[in-house]
Design a protein around this motif. Structure first.
Motif, PDB file in Angstrom:
ATOM      1  N   VAL A 148     -17.366 -30.116   8.056  1.00 56.30           N
ATOM      2  CA  VAL A 148     -16.213 -29.379   8.302  1.00 56.30           C
ATOM      3  C   VAL A 148     -16.332 -28.807   9.767  1.00 56.30           C
ATOM      4  N   PRO A 149     -15.444 -29.456  10.817  1.00 59.49           N
ATOM      5  CA  PRO A 149     -15.532 -29.169  12.108  1.00 59.49           C
ATOM      6  C   PRO A 149     -15.172 -27.736  12.417  1.00 59.49           C
ATOM      7  N   GLY A 150     -15.449 -27.222  13.446  1.00 52.71           N
ATOM      8  CA  GLY A 150     -15.389 -25.678  13.765  1.00 52.71           C
ATOM      9  C   GLY A 150     -14.211 -25.480  14.743  1.00 52.71           C
ATOM     10  N   SER A 151     -14.255 -24.962  15.668  1.00 54.04           N
ATOM     11  CA  SER A 151     -12.860 -24.437  16.432  1.00 54.04           C
ATOM     12  C   SER A 151     -12.733 -25.460  17.834  1.00 54.04           C
ATOM     13  N   SER A 152     -13.371 -26.458  17.730  1.00 52.59           N
ATOM     14  CA  SER A 152     -13.272 -27.382  18.565  1.00 52.59           C
ATOM     15  C   SER A 152     -13.843 -28.651  18.175  1.00 52.59           C
ATOM     16  N   VAL A 153     -13.215 -30.053  18.643  1.00 58.91           N
ATOM     17  CA  VAL A 153     -13.489 -31.238  18.060  1.00 58.91           C
ATOM     18  C   VAL A 153     -14.228 -32.104  19.153  1.00 58.91           C
ATOM     19  N   GLY A 154     -13.453 -31.996  20.386  1.00 63.14           N
ATOM     20  CA  GLY A 154     -14.224 -32.587  21.646  1.00 63.14           C
ATOM     21  C   GLY A 154     -14.586 -33.888  21.531  1.00 63.14           C
ATOM     22  N   ASN A 155     -15.785 -34.229  22.049  1.00 63.72           N
ATOM     23  CA  ASN A 155     -16.457 -35.511  21.685  1.00 63.72           C
ATOM     24  C   ASN A 155     -17.509 -35.631  20.536  1.00 63.72           C
ATOM     25  N   ASN A 156     -17.297 -34.667  19.654  1.00 65.40           N
ATOM     26  CA  ASN A 156     -18.289 -34.599  18.352  1.00 65.40           C
ATOM     27  C   ASN A 156     -18.541 -35.852  17.837  1.00 65.40           C
ATOM     28  N   LYS A 157     -17.304 -36.506  17.562  1.00 60.34           N
ATOM     29  CA  LYS A 157     -17.488 -37.689  16.863  1.00 60.34           C
ATOM     30  C   LYS A 157     -18.172 -38.765  17.290  1.00 60.34           C
ATOM     31  N   VAL A 170     -24.677 -24.565  11.652  1.00 63.72           N
ATOM     32  CA  VAL A 170     -23.634 -24.210  11.030  1.00 63.72           C
ATOM     33  C   VAL A 170     -23.391 -22.982  11.419  1.00 63.72           C
ATOM     34  N   ASN A 171     -22.192 -22.638  11.808  1.00 66.44           N
ATOM     35  CA  ASN A 171     -21.939 -21.248  12.278  1.00 66.44           C
ATOM     36  C   ASN A 171     -21.200 -20.621  11.380  1.00 66.44           C
ATOM     37  N   HIS A 172     -21.624 -19.304  10.705  1.00 66.92           N
ATOM     38  CA  HIS A 172     -20.965 -18.751   9.632  1.00 66.92           C
ATOM     39  C   HIS A 172     -19.657 -17.864  10.236  1.00 66.92           C
ATOM     40  N   TRP A 173     -19.653 -17.737  11.600  1.00 60.21           N
ATOM     41  CA  TRP A 173     -18.437 -17.109  12.423  1.00 60.21           C
ATOM     42  C   TRP A 173     -17.435 -18.059  12.255  1.00 60.21           C
ATOM     43  N   GLN A 174     -17.461 -19.275  12.388  1.00 57.16           N
ATOM     44  CA  GLN A 174     -16.623 -20.137  12.036  1.00 57.16           C
ATOM     45  C   GLN A 174     -15.766 -19.870  10.658  1.00 57.16           C
ATOM     46  N   PRO A 175     -14.276 -19.675  10.486  1.00 55.71           N
ATOM     47  CA  PRO A 175     -13.905 -19.351   9.078  1.00 55.71           C
ATOM     48  C   PRO A 175     -14.130 -20.635   8.251  1.00 55.71           C
ATOM     49  N   ARG A 176     -14.485 -20.337   7.062  1.00 57.92           N
ATOM     50  CA  ARG A 176     -14.502 -21.431   6.145  1.00 57.92           C
ATOM     51  C   ARG A 176     -13.186 -22.167   6.098  1.00 57.92           C
ATOM     52  N   THR A 224     -26.280 -20.292  12.234  1.00 60.71           N
ATOM     53  CA  THR A 224     -25.901 -19.256  13.044  1.00 60.71           C
ATOM     54  C   THR A 224     -24.652 -18.328  12.609  1.00 60.71           C
ATOM     55  N   ASN A 225     -24.578 -17.220  13.410  1.00 58.06           N
ATOM     56  CA  ASN A 225     -23.414 -16.427  13.025  1.00 58.06           C
ATOM     57  C   ASN A 225     -23.215 -15.697  14.566  1.00 58.06           C
ATOM     58  N   ALA A 226     -22.339 -16.567  15.261  1.00 62.11           N
ATOM     59  CA  ALA A 226     -22.123 -15.904  16.743  1.00 62.11           C
ATOM     60  C   ALA A 226     -20.705 -16.388  17.034  1.00 62.11           C
ATOM     61  N   ALA A 330      -7.821 -13.443  11.463  1.00 59.23           N
ATOM     62  CA  ALA A 330      -7.228 -12.246  10.413  1.00 59.23           C
ATOM     63  C   ALA A 330      -6.597 -13.094   9.435  1.00 59.23           C
ATOM     64  N   ASP A 331      -6.064 -14.389   9.653  1.00 51.79           N
ATOM     65  CA  ASP A 331      -5.211 -15.018   8.821  1.00 51.79           C
ATOM     66  C   ASP A 331      -5.204 -16.647   9.137  1.00 51.79           C
ATOM     67  N   PRO A 332      -6.283 -17.220   8.979  1.00 50.09           N
ATOM     68  CA  PRO A 332      -6.132 -18.713   9.472  1.00 50.09           C
ATOM     69  C   PRO A 332      -5.148 -19.602   8.594  1.00 50.09           C
ATOM     70  N   GLY A 333      -4.848 -19.093   7.467  1.00 43.98           N
ATOM     71  CA  GLY A 333      -3.933 -19.691   6.452  1.00 43.98           C
ATOM     72  C   GLY A 333      -2.516 -19.715   7.111  1.00 43.98           C
ATOM     73  N   HIS A 334      -1.973 -18.575   7.876  1.00 41.36           N
ATOM     74  CA  HIS A 334      -0.742 -18.499   8.594  1.00 41.36           C
ATOM     75  C   HIS A 334      -0.378 -19.731   9.380  1.00 41.36           C
TER      76      HIS A 334
END
Length: 504
Positions: A148-157, A170-176, A224-226, A330-334
């Motif tokens: 599951v990608p995080g807050s950017s995709v960039g050139n990760n692929k 695996v960053n726990h700060w990134q919302p599941r 991580t969690n940052a 606070a509300d990613p689903g929004h």
């Protein structure tokens, strides 16, 4: 941190380790691809552990430097930390860190300033050589090994595909709840096997919600969690608001002329206070049903989404302030279904920019009287950041704007000059220039007509008469060569004067 809900792949869960152990997979002379784009989605722990290893090696008199590839700029704990320990010998394709910028400009680090849409494909072409290790941040690892990608995709692929070894953070700060926000296209191919990219709307899904990786290549998984490097919001100043006002009024004019629809065309804007001012201007303007096909989602785009003025945003990364990040978290689903993050080879792809008819808005360092634009170099030689995605969008946009205050350094530098000291965007690719003095529509004009319009509408009064004098004397000097008249012995004289006297 318990990884039961974040790392559910039976194979990869056995490879959880520390950042220090993961960093041992990087050795001197290697090329390392990292995640990250404008401070979002960069690895938070392994680069620092790697910098510590490099510092220890250097204290022993050992050589330890690497090449670093990314999506775009990262954060002080990546570029800045590795630059501080003199651990880089090459960097591509973009940099925004001041410490690293100094090392690039003094010649310690080789810098490959590339169009952001080109980086992944050129890596696949083999132009950069082999990629030894990829260090990629994700939000979760699924039971089947999909990421599951995080807050950017960039050139990760591309990095996950090309690297010999892979380290996952695996960053726990990134919302599941980020699962479902991404569209990763796996349909690219090397020439001559390429096919058209089947996209006709910014929010059309053409790929997968997940990144793929060969589990056999994954040598370490670090938890991580940052937070991301959430940049302070650059509040618009008076000059930025003036530029935004000219630009928004021009869009009204184009709608009235029937050249763009009432809901405009997909918008792209660079980062910074001018971009924020434009978003602020659009927030109070009459346009509704807008879309964006851009690189970075700043706070202004969230404002437009929340106000119902903007229907959807396709990008490759977030680039939020601390308040903006808190609002999203606070509300990613929004925002689900209205925000889609793609690989930058798609978010910036010339084929898609042209097909969708993007309206592009980007900053510049200077423009000359004929409309050539310098986006990257101060006084011709010192790199500021890089071309980024401005070339991807400008050359292929339906309509493009380059924006800048008319002066810099408290008036000691004019942003409109006789000849730019470095060319990133030629006059053939520049449609509209905007400063706080006004707007110059250059479409359909000859070079000398462009000069008249740019000087009249965009140049600061302290410099306008001198610019007119330069053009007039250039015309008179060579009557047989008046198409783009220049005085070659003084075309860069303003830059020389600044370097000599501190004032143009």
């Amino acid at each position: 941190m318990a990884h039961a809900d974040r790392i559910t792949c039976p194979v990869l869960s056995t490879r959880v380790t520390t950042a220090e152990e993961a960093a041992r997979h990087v050795a001197h002379g290697m090329s390392v691809g990292i995640s990250g784009f404008t401070g979002a989605g960069h690895p938070k722990a392994v680069p620092g552990a790697l910098a510590d290893r490099i510092a220890v090696a250097h204290s022993r008199g050992e050589e330890f430097r690497i090449g670093l590839w990314s999506g775009a700029s990262t954060a002080p704990e990546v570029d800045g930390r590795l630059a501080e320990v003199h651990g880089l010998d090459k960097r591509l394709p973009y940099n925004g860190d001041p410490t690293l910028r100094r090392l690039i400009n003094t010649g310690e680090v080789d810098y490959v300033d590339a169009h952001l849409s080109h980086t992944a494909q050129q890596a696949w072409f083999g132009f950069y050589g082999p990629l030894d290790v990829a260090i990629v941040e994700v939000a979760a690892v699924l039971p089947n090994g999909l990421l599951v990608p995080g807050s950017s995709v960039g050139n990760n692929k591309a990095w996950l595909e090309r690297a010999e070894k892979v380290v996952l953070e695996v960053n726990h700060w990134q919302p599941r709840d980020l699962e479902g926000f991404h569209d990763v296209y796996y349909g690219t191919a090397l020439p001559p096997h390429r096919l058209p990219i089947q996209m006709t709307h910014p929010m059309q899904r053409i790929g997968d919600p997940y990144l793929r990786v060969d589990p056999a290549k994954v040598v370490a998984v670090v938890e991580t969690n940052a937070p991301d490097r959430n940049s302070p919001l650059n509040p618009p100043d008076d000059a930025s608001r003036d530029m935004a006002g000219f630009l928004v009024d021009f869009l009204r004019h184009e709608v009235a002329a029937g050249r763009i629809p009432p809901n405009l065309l997909p918008l792209q804007s660079g980062v910074g206070n001018v971009a924020n001012a434009v978003m602020e201007g659009l927030l109070t303007a009459e346009f509704t049903g807008m879309t964006a096909f851009t690189e970075v989602i700043q706070d202004g785009l969230l404002d437009l989404l929340d106000a119902g003025k903007l229907d959807a945003v396709s990008a490759t990364s977030f680039g939020l302030s601390e308040d903006g990040a808190a609002r999203f978290l606070a509300d990613p689903g929004h925002y689900k279904g209205r925000i889609l993050l793609r690989s930058q080879e798609i978010s910036n792809h010339p084929e898609l920019v042209r097909r969708l008819g993007v309206i592009a808005i980007n900053g510049m360092i200077e423009a000359d009287v004929y409309g050539n634009v310098n986006s990257t170099h101060v006084m011709g030689s010192a790199i500021m950041n890089g071309i980024g995605g401005s070339g991807d969008f400008a050359r292929n946009a339906y309509l493009n704007f380059f924006v800048s205050p008319s002066t810099a350094k408290r008036g000691s530098i004019s942003s409109i000059v006789p000849m730019v000291s470095h060319v990133d965007h030629t006059e053939h690719d520049v449609h509209v220039l905007v400063t706080e003095r006004g707007l110059a529509d250059l479409r359909g004009l000859s070079p000398t007509d462009r000069a008249d319009r740019i000087i009249e509408h965009c140049a600061h009064p302290d410099y306008a008469d001198r610019l007119r004098d330069y053009v007039d004397r250039a015309k008179a000097a060579r009557p047989e060569a008046r198409h783009t008249p220049h005085l070659l012995d003084e075309a860069l004289g303003w830059h020389r004067a600044f370097l000599r006297d501190g004032h143009m």
